[in-house]
Design an enzyme around this catalytic site. Structure first.
Site, mmCIF file in Angstrom:
data_model
loop_
_atom_site.group_PDB
_atom_site.id
_atom_site.type_symbol
_atom_site.label_atom_id
_atom_site.label_comp_id
_atom_site.label_asym_id
_atom_site.label_seq_id
_atom_site.Cartn_x
_atom_site.Cartn_y
_atom_site.Cartn_z
ATOM 1 N N THR A 173 0.860 -1.187 0.000
ATOM 2 C CA THR A 173 0.000 0.000 0.000
ATOM 3 C C THR A 173 0.895 1.235 0.000
ATOM 4 O O THR A 173 2.051 1.167 0.417
ATOM 5 C CB THR A 173 -0.903 0.024 1.243
ATOM 6 N N GLU A 212 -5.813 -3.261 -1.918
ATOM 7 C CA GLU A 212 -6.408 -4.439 -1.278
ATOM 8 C C GLU A 212 -7.495 -5.086 -2.136
ATOM 9 O O GLU A 212 -7.927 -6.202 -1.870
ATOM 10 C CB GLU A 212 -7.016 -4.048 0.085
ATOM 11 N N LYS A 257 -14.405 16.808 10.605
ATOM 12 C CA LYS A 257 -15.525 16.777 11.534
ATOM 13 C C LYS A 257 -15.594 18.126 12.232
ATOM 14 O O LYS A 257 -14.764 18.443 13.070
ATOM 15 C CB LYS A 257 -15.354 15.643 12.540
ATOM 16 N N TRP A 286 -20.030 15.908 9.782
ATOM 17 C CA TRP A 286 -19.090 15.652 8.703
ATOM 18 C C TRP A 286 -19.173 16.694 7.603
ATOM 19 O O TRP A 286 -20.272 17.087 7.190
ATOM 20 C CB TRP A 286 -19.389 14.297 8.066
HETATM 21 P P1 AMP Z 1 -4.344 2.760 -3.172
HETATM 22 O O1 AMP Z 1 -4.429 1.494 -2.427
HETATM 23 O O2 AMP Z 1 -3.061 3.472 -3.023
HETATM 24 O O3 AMP Z 1 -4.715 2.580 -4.624
HETATM 25 O O4 AMP Z 1 -5.416 3.744 -2.552
HETATM 26 C C1 AMP Z 1 -6.761 3.372 -2.431
HETATM 27 C C2 AMP Z 1 -7.590 4.540 -1.993
HETATM 28 O O5 AMP Z 1 -7.624 5.554 -3.004
HETATM 29 C C3 AMP Z 1 -9.045 4.206 -1.770
HETATM 30 O O6 AMP Z 1 -9.253 3.604 -0.510
HETATM 31 C C4 AMP Z 1 -9.699 5.574 -1.872
HETATM 32 O O7 AMP Z 1 -9.555 6.308 -0.666
HETATM 33 C C5 AMP Z 1 -8.867 6.241 -2.950
HETATM 34 N N1 AMP Z 1 -9.554 6.118 -4.241
HETATM 35 C C6 AMP Z 1 -9.358 5.214 -5.203
HETATM 36 N N2 AMP Z 1 -10.163 5.450 -6.258
HETATM 37 C C7 AMP Z 1 -10.911 6.531 -5.949
HETATM 38 C C8 AMP Z 1 -11.931 7.269 -6.609
HETATM 39 N N3 AMP Z 1 -12.341 6.970 -7.828
HETATM 40 N N4 AMP Z 1 -12.474 8.315 -5.951
HETATM 41 C C9 AMP Z 1 -12.066 8.665 -4.707
HETATM 42 N N5 AMP Z 1 -11.098 8.012 -4.041
HETATM 43 C C10 AMP Z 1 -10.523 6.952 -4.647
#
Ligand code: AMP
Length: 536
Positions: free
Chosen positions: A177, A322, A431, A436
């Site tokens: 991650t 994930e 918050k 929110w």
């Molecule tokens: P990563 O594992 O680095 O790809 O990050 C995943 C996170 O990116 C997700 O849990 C979201 O918070 C954010 N994310 C991914 N796609 C989107 C999207 N289309 N719109 C808003 N947030 C997104």
């Protein structure tokens, strides 16, 4: 009964049924063109070479490079041998790279020449597990490390002819991650998961890549397997374009035009920059049909401009490391009676969960929230492409997984039609006085302003309201901060308006091109907030 849920049938289909299909790659040495037949041979040779270096089923091969045909070959050879392909982000700080290689205990590293190789050279003494470094180029630099030139290894290798029967449950891939919120966490993908995700991408309900497509891989191959597009495009038999080391907008625009790209994918910032480039240059995007945008919310203004000015559809997708990347796409359902911007309103949501998955949106008491488009909760997902644990992180497992569900940490609403909308990352939620405020909705609205190119909204601590929103904005021309607040006031209640709107030259970004809100919070935490309201 899971026999064949591996990557082998993908390799077979591509090389047997589409041997003449093209793979274009921009490398340090210039642009190259191969076909799938050559890809097949080179993968067989790479596998033979890895075997000679001692790689066996169960071993881990790390990759540390940009998007090239060699990296694509590395996506196949280790998993076809029953080994694991572990992609490492080339723009991470040294400490993270060191942690990740140590944690994963990679046996061999395949590394791009240039900066990536220099990083590995600098850190090599700290990599206890690594026996060989293969430099993905024609030759290897002079070095004290146990280095090999990729092309030499391939020329000398005995190509593998009888691919082993690999267990569908064998680990085939591994990613970490992004780590902006702490130590990076590893996740492992099995053969069956990689197979299932690429097939899911293949369905028209998700992306639906066809052999007639020309797919340009903009998502870095070190980021969630480039959303598995290199697998999905290969099994589809599509022409593929790999844009190479740190591609700039000029390179991307040129590749679209000269290679006839029909489909590409990446984070919003890349395609915002491409629009800006197109404003000032003579570009030909006539081949381009679709861009899959995800990783952060796709701004409506950007979607509108691609549609109206270039006839390009933005497919907005959501996913996580994930969930092996894409787990939802947003398109209006057939029969939806939409007018004006309503279609765009639907597309700007994160959308409908992809086939094969299930979701819940759960409030603080563990109850499912009503699907009314307003009630917030945490998005939970499960299915065959969702991991059910982190690698060697029992503490994190307890926090993130429950009864087979992944608790995503994303806060969402769901409307009556089942479209979900991410309103915040749990850690980014603002918050204010116990209520929110959605940073993502404010960002989207700011980006609707004609002068705003990028916007990020964060929470800063506030004595009275606990937290208040502050916005950072990059503008294309002069813009008064009060105008931006006024613009937001048209859509939001007064207490949602950022206490401060800072127009800046840039917004810090993470190694994957998303806004780095952690860094921004640190910068703006103590900023005075001139508009702090007395009342909500
Ligand atoms: P990563 O594992 O680095 O790809 O990050 C995943 C996170 O990116 C997700 O849990 C979201 O918070 C954010 N994310 C991914 N796609 C989107 C999207 N289309 N719109 C808003 N947030 C997104």
């Amino acid at each position: 009964m899971t026999r064949g849920q591996t990557l082998r049938p993908f390799y077979w289909r591509a090389t047997a049924l589409f041997p003449g299909q093209e793979i274009v790659s921009r490398t340090h040495a210039g642009r190259t063109h191969h076909d799938y037949a050559a890809f097949g041979d080179r993968v067989a040779r790479l596998a033979g070479a890895l075997r000679e270096l001692g790689v066996e089923a169960g071993d881990r091969v790390g990759t540390f490079g940009w998007n090239t045909h060699r990296h694509m070959e590395a996506y196949y050879a280790p998993p076809l041998l029953g080994a694991q392909m572990h992609t490492i982000n080339v723009v991470l700080p040294d400490d993270d790279v060191e942690f990740i290689v140590e944690d994963a205990a990679d046996d061999v590293l395949l590394v791009d020449p240039g900066d990536p190789f220099e990083t590995v050279e600098r850190l090599f003494d700290r990599f206890d597990s690594v026996d060989h470094v293969v430099v993905m180029g024609e030759e290897a630099p002079e070095s004290d490390l146990p280095v090999h030139a990729y092309e030499d290894l391939l020329s000398d290798a005995d190509p593998v002819e009888d691919w082993p029967d690999v267990d569908a449950d064998a680990p085939a891939g591994m990613c970490y991650t992004s780590g902006t919120t702490g130590t990076p966490k590893g996740v492992e993908y099995t053969q069956a998961m990689m197979h299932a995700h690429a097939m899911m991408v293949q369905t028209p309900s998700a992306i639906g890549i066809d052999q007639s497509d020309v797919v340009m891989h903009v998502v870095p191959m070190y980021h969630v397997n480039s959303w598995n597009f290199p697998y999905a495009a290969t099994v589809a038999g599509a022409k593929q374009v790999y844009p190479g080391p740190s591609p700039d907008t000029e390179t991307l625009a040129d590749l679209v035009e000269s290679e006839g790209v029909t489909l590409t994918a990446g984070v919003p910032t890349v395609f915002i920059d491409l629009l800006e480039y197109a404003d000032d240059h003579d570009v030909d995007f006539s081949s381009l049909e679709r861009i899959v945008v995800g990783g952060s919310a796709a701004p409506k203004g950007v979607m509108r401009r691609y549609a109206t000015e270039y006839d390009v559809t933005i497919d907005h997708a959501w996913g996580m490391t994930e969930t092996m990347s894409i787990a939802s796409v947003s398109r209006p359902k057939a029969g939806m009676d939409l007018e004006g911007d309503e279609g765009l309103d639907v597309r700007a949501k994160q959308g409908l969960l992809s086939p094969g998955l299930e979701m819940r949106v759960v409030d603080d008491d563990g109850e499912d929230v009503p699907w009314d488009g307003e009630s917030f909760g945490e998005l939970w997902v499960r299915g065959p492409t969702v991991v059910d644990e982190y690698y060697r992180r029992p503490g994190a497992n307890e926090e993130s997984f429950e009864d087979g569900w992944l608790k995503t940490g994303d806060i969402a609403t769901v409307d009556e039609e089942g479209y979900f909308e991410i309103v915040d990352r749990a850690k980014d939620v603002i918050k204010s006085g116990g209520e929110w405020i959605s940073s993502i909705r404010l960002e989207n609205a700011l980006m609707e302003h004609p002068e705003v190119v990028q916007a990020a909204v964060i929470a800063v601590p506030h004595e009275r309201w606990q937290e208040r929103p502050v916005a950072a904005v990059v503008a294309s021309g002069p813009v008064a901060e009060d105008d931006l607040r006024q613009h937001l006031a048209e859509s939001f209640p007064r207490w949602w308006l950022p206490d401060d709107v800072r127009v800046r030259d840039s917004i810090p970004k993470t190694a994957t091109g998303k806004f780095d809100k952690k860094a921004l919070r640190e910068e703006l935490e103590d900023a005075p907030t001139p508009y702090a309201p007395e009342e909500r």
